[in-house]
Motif scaffolding. Structure first.
Motif, PDB file in Angstrom:
ATOM      1  N   GLU A 201     -10.669  -1.451   9.282  1.00  0.00           N
ATOM      2  CA  GLU A 201      -9.930  -2.265   8.325  1.00  0.00           C
ATOM      3  C   GLU A 201     -10.171  -1.825   6.898  1.00  0.00           C
ATOM      4  O   GLU A 201     -11.259  -1.980   6.365  1.00  0.00           O
ATOM      5  CB  GLU A 201     -10.346  -3.745   8.486  1.00  0.00           C
ATOM      6  N   GLN A 202      -9.141  -1.269   6.291  1.00  0.00           N
ATOM      7  CA  GLN A 202      -9.167  -0.872   4.873  1.00  0.00           C
ATOM      8  C   GLN A 202     -10.447  -0.137   4.501  1.00  0.00           C
ATOM      9  O   GLN A 202     -11.112  -0.475   3.521  1.00  0.00           O
ATOM     10  CB  GLN A 202      -9.002  -2.111   3.993  1.00  0.00           C
TER      11      GLN A 202
ATOM     12  N   SER B  74     -12.660   2.740   3.048  1.00  0.00           N
ATOM     13  CA  SER B  74     -12.688   3.845   2.099  1.00  0.00           C
ATOM     14  C   SER B  74     -14.107   4.386   2.065  1.00  0.00           C
ATOM     15  O   SER B  74     -15.064   3.632   2.231  1.00  0.00           O
ATOM     16  CB  SER B  74     -12.293   3.382   0.693  1.00  0.00           C
TER      17      SER B  74
ATOM     18  N   SER C 257      -9.399   6.983   2.175  1.00  0.00           N
ATOM     19  CA  SER C 257      -8.778   6.076   1.230  1.00  0.00           C
ATOM     20  C   SER C 257      -7.988   5.026   1.983  1.00  0.00           C
ATOM     21  O   SER C 257      -6.922   5.316   2.529  1.00  0.00           O
ATOM     22  CB  SER C 257      -7.898   6.899   0.278  1.00  0.00           C
ATOM     23  N   ASP C 258      -8.542   3.851   2.046  1.00  0.00           N
ATOM     24  CA  ASP C 258      -7.854   2.694   2.589  1.00  0.00           C
ATOM     25  C   ASP C 258      -7.263   2.971   3.981  1.00  0.00           C
ATOM     26  O   ASP C 258      -6.068   2.831   4.204  1.00  0.00           O
ATOM     27  CB  ASP C 258      -6.751   2.270   1.604  1.00  0.00           C
TER      28      ASP C 258
ATOM     29  N   SER D  45      -6.651   2.070   7.742  1.00  0.00           N
ATOM     30  CA  SER D  45      -6.657   0.954   8.683  1.00  0.00           C
ATOM     31  C   SER D  45      -6.039   1.411   9.996  1.00  0.00           C
ATOM     32  O   SER D  45      -4.914   1.906  10.026  1.00  0.00           O
ATOM     33  CB  SER D  45      -5.844  -0.225   8.134  1.00  0.00           C
TER      34      SER D  45
ATOM     35  N   ALA E  90     -16.315   0.968   1.359  1.00  0.00           N
ATOM     36  CA  ALA E  90     -15.516  -0.261   1.317  1.00  0.00           C
ATOM     37  C   ALA E  90     -14.824  -0.431   2.655  1.00  0.00           C
ATOM     38  O   ALA E  90     -14.598   0.534   3.379  1.00  0.00           O
ATOM     39  CB  ALA E  90     -14.479  -0.176   0.193  1.00  0.00           C
ATOM     40  N   GLY E  91     -14.506  -1.668   2.986  1.00  0.00           N
ATOM     41  CA  GLY E  91     -13.802  -1.940   4.232  1.00  0.00           C
ATOM     42  C   GLY E  91     -14.757  -2.287   5.359  1.00  0.00           C
ATOM     43  O   GLY E  91     -15.965  -2.336   5.177  1.00  0.00           O
TER      44      GLY E  91
ATOM     45  N   ARG F  52      -5.561   9.520   4.200  1.00  0.00           N
ATOM     46  CA  ARG F  52      -4.831   8.273   4.409  1.00  0.00           C
ATOM     47  C   ARG F  52      -4.077   8.443   5.723  1.00  0.00           C
ATOM     48  O   ARG F  52      -3.800   9.578   6.135  1.00  0.00           O
ATOM     49  CB  ARG F  52      -3.827   8.038   3.289  1.00  0.00           C
TER      50      ARG F  52
END
Ligand SMILES: Nc1ncnc2c1ncn2[C@@H]1O[C@H](COP(=O)(O)OP(=O)(O)O)[C@@H](O)[C@H]1O
Ligand SMILES: [Mg+2]
Lengths: 340, 265
Positions: free
Chosen positions: B22-23, B25, B39-40, B42, B76-77, B228
């Motif tokens: 989930e999201q 990074s 990068s982000d 999911s 992150a995520g 991505r």
């Protein structure tokens, strides 16, 4: 007019040719063994032919022994086919047997018979044999003392070095404190501690054990440490994804992977601890081969010194052989390890 | 012999787990500068799905797999296995790396036994090691050391070492990348058979579009670094698949286009 035909040449030449190579092969196969036998006969003769210039009791025995060896070499060579592996072993060692026989003959003549080499410093072979037969108890005591001292110090040093190496390789905190100490003390030759150690330790035996352990411990520590730090992270990743806990990572990943380095350290430690052992025995401990050497020098007993040196070299070489055997046992998984 | 090994394997089979990325990074610090790698991202993977990850080399695929394995933590995520946050490695998620990384000081059998030994259950579960070795056809090499194996055999041992743990998620990082084409095709077939039999969720990184299409339910294409998700392609074809299948050829053209190779296919 005579014509020379190929078949004529073959017909007449064949029998002659086939016998000559047979002799040539025999000489090539057995020549060295026979020469070795001759060299030992020469030693025996040189012992018994001339009078000794000094007063040695084992000249006669040495001569007889040389003849016995010559006989064994001869029969072993001639009958090699019937002796199986023993014959083969003799065959491969025949050049050394020859060299040894020749060397001993020259040595015998140059010392005992004509004293070409100055005498007390270059004793003849029978003088050294005399040491082994007549001074055996003292020599054995010395061997026992040396082995005991060396073994104790080495085992302590190797164990402590190994544990220290693993700890600083594994734990940053331990490394922070131990590393500077190691850098400060480690490179110092262990013998530099001798004068202090013999005063501060309760006995010269414990002082020597400490010094031998120190000499062993430093290389073992450094190499174990570098072994542990050079273990590829990939191994840890694999083990961790399979559920390994930190203790497993140390015991079953870091240590086995570092083991080849550890053995290099153990080997280096063995070398430097021999040096410390001999010096410690000469200076402080009143036992052991180093002390025997010192004692023999005091009496200008050069034959005893050579005899002790030979024993010492056999012991050191034996220790290294043992270490390498253990290594080969533990590191069978490595391809192509050095043969000692 | 083989039949019992298969029965053994099936008896221990654990169904696959769901995986939620989930999201996510991620970035690395290189000499003070930050290198963005993911990068982000999911991705939601169903239990038992076979997902192939494709992308330019160096885009961050291995990094993502390390996060899924729990070897690293994302900047992150979140990552979850069956709704549970992934915080550290766990034997339910096993990785087969590009290099077999067998432990050279252990025999083949001991290498395969690694996971059970690390979890302290080897004593009662020795038969699982034998079964896993049978499964990859290397029972007769149980006492060999890694340096005595060929590349393909070593990779099979690495596979057995992973499978013996009955993972719910099998993570494969270009495991066939270094093999010759013949061994590769054989092992692809073995992989599909294993996956069908055991039902684990599979995450496969590969640089070979054809391999992805022959093996996976789903192919995810990544962009250049930072990675991505560029495309998420379903491959609805029954197994065993044909390399010459026009449907797959079409998808392959599409994927190579996404990777910027329109002119060369
Ligand atoms: N531990 C690391 N430290 C710094 N940079 C890393 C690390 N691991 C990977 N990278 C960088 O991250 C990028 C992506 O790497 P990776 O995930 O291995 O790519 P790939 O998609 O080929 O598997 C690369 O540029 C690589 O240099
Ligand atoms: Mg990669």
């Amino acid at each position: 007019m005579s014509t020379y035909s190929l078949s004529d040449g073959l017909a007449s030449g064949a029998p002659r040719l086939s016998r000559a190579p047979l002799l040539a092969t025999w000489i090539r196969e057995s020549g060295v063994g026979v020469l070795a036998s001759i060299a030992w006969i020469a030693l025996g003769l040189s012992c018994l032919w001339w009078q000794d210039v000094g007063d040695w009791t084992r000249t006669h025995s040495l001569g007889i022994a040389a003849f016995v060896i010559a006989a064994i070499a001869l029969f072993g060579t001639v009958g090699a086919d019937y002796l199986g592996s023993a014959g083969k072993a003799l065959h491969t060692r025949a050049p050394w047997l020859l060299a040894l026989g020749a060397f001993l003959t020259v040595w015998e003549i140059a010392t005992a018979k004509f004293a070409w080499l100055p005498l007390p410093f270059f004793p003849p072979p029978q003088a050294i044999i005399e040491v082994y037969t007549d001074d055996l108890p003292k020599l054995l005591d010395s061997v026992f003392a040396s082995v005991k001292l060396q073994l104790g110090g080495y085992l302590i040093g190797a164990t402590v070095g190994f544990l220290t190496g693993v700890s600083i390789g594994w734990s940053r905190a331990v490394g922070y404190w131990v590393h500077p100490v190691l850098r400060f003390i480690g490179p110092l030759p262990a013998t530099a501690w001798l004068p202090i150690a013999f005063f501060t330790f309760p006995s010269s035996w414990s002082a020597s054990t400490f010094l031998i352990a120190l000499a062993t411990g430093f290389p073992v520590t450094v190499l174990t440490w570098s072994g542990v730090t050079s273990v590829s992270n990939a191994y840890y990743d694999v083990a961790r994804t399979l559920g390994a806990k930190p203790s497993f990572l140390v015991l079953k990943v870091a240590i086995p992977a570092a083991l080849p380095h550890v053995f290099v350290g153990l080997f280096m430690g063995l070398g430097s601890s021999f040096a410390v052992l001999v010096v410690a025995e000469m200076i402080g401990v009143k036992a052991g081969l180093g002390w025997y050497l010192q004692w023999a020098q005091g009496w200008a007993a050069y034959a005893n010194m050579y005899a002790a040196l030979i024993v010492m070299s056999l012991l050191c070489s034996g220790a290294i052989t043992l270490l390498f055997a253990i290594r080969d046992r533990l590191l069978v998984w490595q391809k192509g390890t050095v043969k000692w | 012999m083989v039949a019992t090994a298969l029965a053994e394997a099936v008896a221990h089979s654990a169904a696959g787990a769901a995986l939620d990325i989930e999201q996510v990074s991620h970035a690395f610090d290189i000499d003070g500068t930050e290198l963005a790698v993911l990068s982000d991202v999911s991705i939601s993977v169903e239990p038992g799905e076979f997902v192939a990850l494709l992308g330019p080399s160096g885009c961050g695929k291995s990094t993502l797999l390390r996060l899924v394995a729990g070897l690293d933590k994302p900047k992150a995520g979140r990552l979850r296995e069956d709704e549970e946050r992934i915080r550290s490695p766990h034997p339910s998620r096993v990785v087969v790396f590009q290099d077999p990384t067998l432990f050279p000081w252990r025999s083949v059998w001991d290498n395969v036994a690694l996971g059970l030994e690390a979890q302290g259950i080897l004593k009662s579960q020795r038969h699982r090691v034998d079964a896993a070795l049978d499964l990859v056809g290397l029972s007769s090499f149980r006492n060999a050391y890694p340096h005595q194996l060929s590349g393909g055999m070593a990779q099979r041992v690495a596979l057995a070492r992973a499978l013996v743990n009955d993972p719910k998620i099998l993570i494969l990082d270009e495991p066939l990348g270094k093999l010759d084409s013949l061994t590769r095709i054989t092992m692809q077939a073995e992989l599909v058979a294993l996956w069908q039999r055991k039902g684990f969720t599979t995450l496969l990184v590969t640089h070979d579009a054809e391999e992805a299409l022959v093996l996976a339910n789903r192919v995810i294409v990544f962009s250049d670094r930072p990675a991505r998700v560029k495309a998420d392609i379903r491959v609805d074809r029954p197994y065993p698949r044909h390399r010459g299948d026009p449907y797959l050829a079409d998808l392959r053209r599409q994927i190579l286009g996404l990777l910027g190779l329109d002119a060369t296919w």
